[in-house]
Structures are given as C-alpha cells and as structure tokens.
Motif scaffolding. Sequence first.
Motif, PDB file in Angstrom:
ATOM      1  N   HIS A  51       0.867  -1.183   0.000  1.00  0.00           N
ATOM      2  CA  HIS A  51       0.000   0.000   0.000  1.00  0.00           C
ATOM      3  C   HIS A  51       0.901   1.229   0.000  1.00  0.00           C
ATOM      4  O   HIS A  51       1.666   1.451   0.933  1.00  0.00           O
ATOM      5  N   GLY A  52       0.807   2.044  -1.049  1.00  0.00           N
ATOM      6  CA  GLY A  52       1.670   3.215  -1.173  1.00  0.00           C
ATOM      7  C   GLY A  52       1.050   4.500  -0.671  1.00  0.00           C
ATOM      8  O   GLY A  52       1.753   5.455  -0.368  1.00  0.00           O
ATOM      9  N   GLY A  53      -0.266   4.545  -0.577  1.00  0.00           N
ATOM     10  CA  GLY A  53      -0.919   5.744  -0.080  1.00  0.00           C
ATOM     11  C   GLY A  53      -2.337   5.855  -0.590  1.00  0.00           C
ATOM     12  O   GLY A  53      -2.745   5.145  -1.505  1.00  0.00           O
ATOM     13  N   GLN A  54      -3.080   6.756   0.044  1.00  0.00           N
ATOM     14  CA  GLN A  54      -4.449   7.016  -0.379  1.00  0.00           C
ATOM     15  C   GLN A  54      -4.813   8.450  -0.033  1.00  0.00           C
ATOM     16  O   GLN A  54      -4.279   9.026   0.905  1.00  0.00           O
ATOM     17  N   GLU A  55      -5.674   9.002  -0.855  1.00  0.00           N
ATOM     18  CA  GLU A  55      -6.181  10.361  -0.655  1.00  0.00           C
ATOM     19  C   GLU A  55      -7.680  10.330  -0.888  1.00  0.00           C
ATOM     20  O   GLU A  55      -8.179   9.533  -1.675  1.00  0.00           O
ATOM     21  N   PHE A  56      -8.378  11.249  -0.216  1.00  0.00           N
ATOM     22  CA  PHE A  56      -9.824  11.360  -0.360  1.00  0.00           C
ATOM     23  C   PHE A  56     -10.165  12.825  -0.570  1.00  0.00           C
ATOM     24  O   PHE A  56      -9.703  13.681   0.177  1.00  0.00           O
ATOM     25  N   ARG A  57     -10.975  13.097  -1.582  1.00  0.00           N
ATOM     26  CA  ARG A  57     -11.529  14.441  -1.787  1.00  0.00           C
ATOM     27  C   ARG A  57     -13.048  14.290  -1.765  1.00  0.00           C
ATOM     28  O   ARG A  57     -13.624  13.632  -2.633  1.00  0.00           O
ATOM     29  N   TYR A  58     -13.645  14.891  -0.762  1.00  0.00           N
ATOM     30  CA  TYR A  58     -15.095  14.775  -0.599  1.00  0.00           C
ATOM     31  C   TYR A  58     -15.800  16.001  -1.141  1.00  0.00           C
ATOM     32  O   TYR A  58     -15.400  17.124  -0.877  1.00  0.00           O
ATOM     33  N   GLN A  59     -16.875  15.749  -1.877  1.00  0.00           N
ATOM     34  CA  GLN A  59     -17.750  16.820  -2.328  1.00  0.00           C
ATOM     35  C   GLN A  59     -19.022  16.859  -1.466  1.00  0.00           C
ATOM     36  O   GLN A  59     -19.686  17.886  -1.394  1.00  0.00           O
ATOM     37  N   ALA A  60     -19.351  15.731  -0.842  1.00  0.00           N
ATOM     38  CA  ALA A  60     -20.547  15.635   0.001  1.00  0.00           C
ATOM     39  C   ALA A  60     -20.350  14.463   0.966  1.00  0.00           C
ATOM     40  O   ALA A  60     -19.651  13.505   0.644  1.00  0.00           O
TER      41      ALA A  60
END
Length: 156
Positions: A91-100
């Motif tokens: 696992h190299g990484g994760q990102e989250f961009r939430y709109q709702a």
Amino acid sequence: MVGINDTSSVPGIIGRRLAPFDVHVERDLLRLFCEITGFQSAIYHDVASARQAGYPDLLVPPTYLFSLELRRPDPYGIVRELGLDVSRLLHGGQEFRYQAPCFAGDLLRFEPRIVEHYDKRGGALVFLVRETEVTRAGQSVATLRNTAIIQTGATP
C-alpha cells in the motif's frame, strides 16, 4: 502476460477504466468499522444521535470509502494482468476528496480508472495509481486516489 521488467509497454494502461460497481452502505458494517478504527462519536454509531446532528443516518467516516472500494469484483485483477505478483503488493498511499458526506443506507457507485503507471529503481518497484469517482444518485460525493506499489524482484 507482460514480463516484470516490461510493464511500461502495456498499451492503454493510463486512463483505463475498470469495471464500475455499486455498494450499499450497511449500518452494521459501518458501525463495526467505526468501532475497530476508533471513531467514537455517536454520529457513527447511533442513528438518533446522527439525526439530531442533522444527518439522515449514520455518517460515513473519511477512510471508509476505501474499505468499500475493496468490494469491487477482482480487486487485484489489474495487477495480475500486468504480469505482476499480487503477493508482492504494498500500500503506497491514499487520498480522499469529498464533495458531500455519505451515510448508512446510501447506494454508492464506484468508477475506478488507472491514472498513472510508472516504475522506479530500474523496474524493481512498479507504481499503479488509481482514481475512483464515487457517486450517489448520479451526483459526485468523493474522489479516491490510491497508490499501489508492486515489488518485482528486478535488480536495479
């Protein structure tokens, strides 16, 4: 299958769309995730508290969508398609961009695609970056970005 030192030659890997899939956010699994990961606020465990806070149901914590994304059919198929060993996946990484925000009871659609593919250390490490658009009733709620690293065993 592609040899482990030749993954850069896979035609069309960048931009490739993986099969979309739908996931129903289940209360009991959401509660279990929150309990295990330490989300202690009542808005993650108690429907009445979530509703009192103005939410329609239990709130989904930020990292839960990654867990839901692992429900896709054959989550490691692209790794095998590249001729790489799934047992050497990191696992190299994760990102989250939430709109709702998302909630228990939601039916979410996940639409993943490969956005980057490269190697480092002379092919010893292969990187696959996947972005997944998550929608509810056709409206975007989040974009997930996941980096997987596969150790190939190649000598730099």
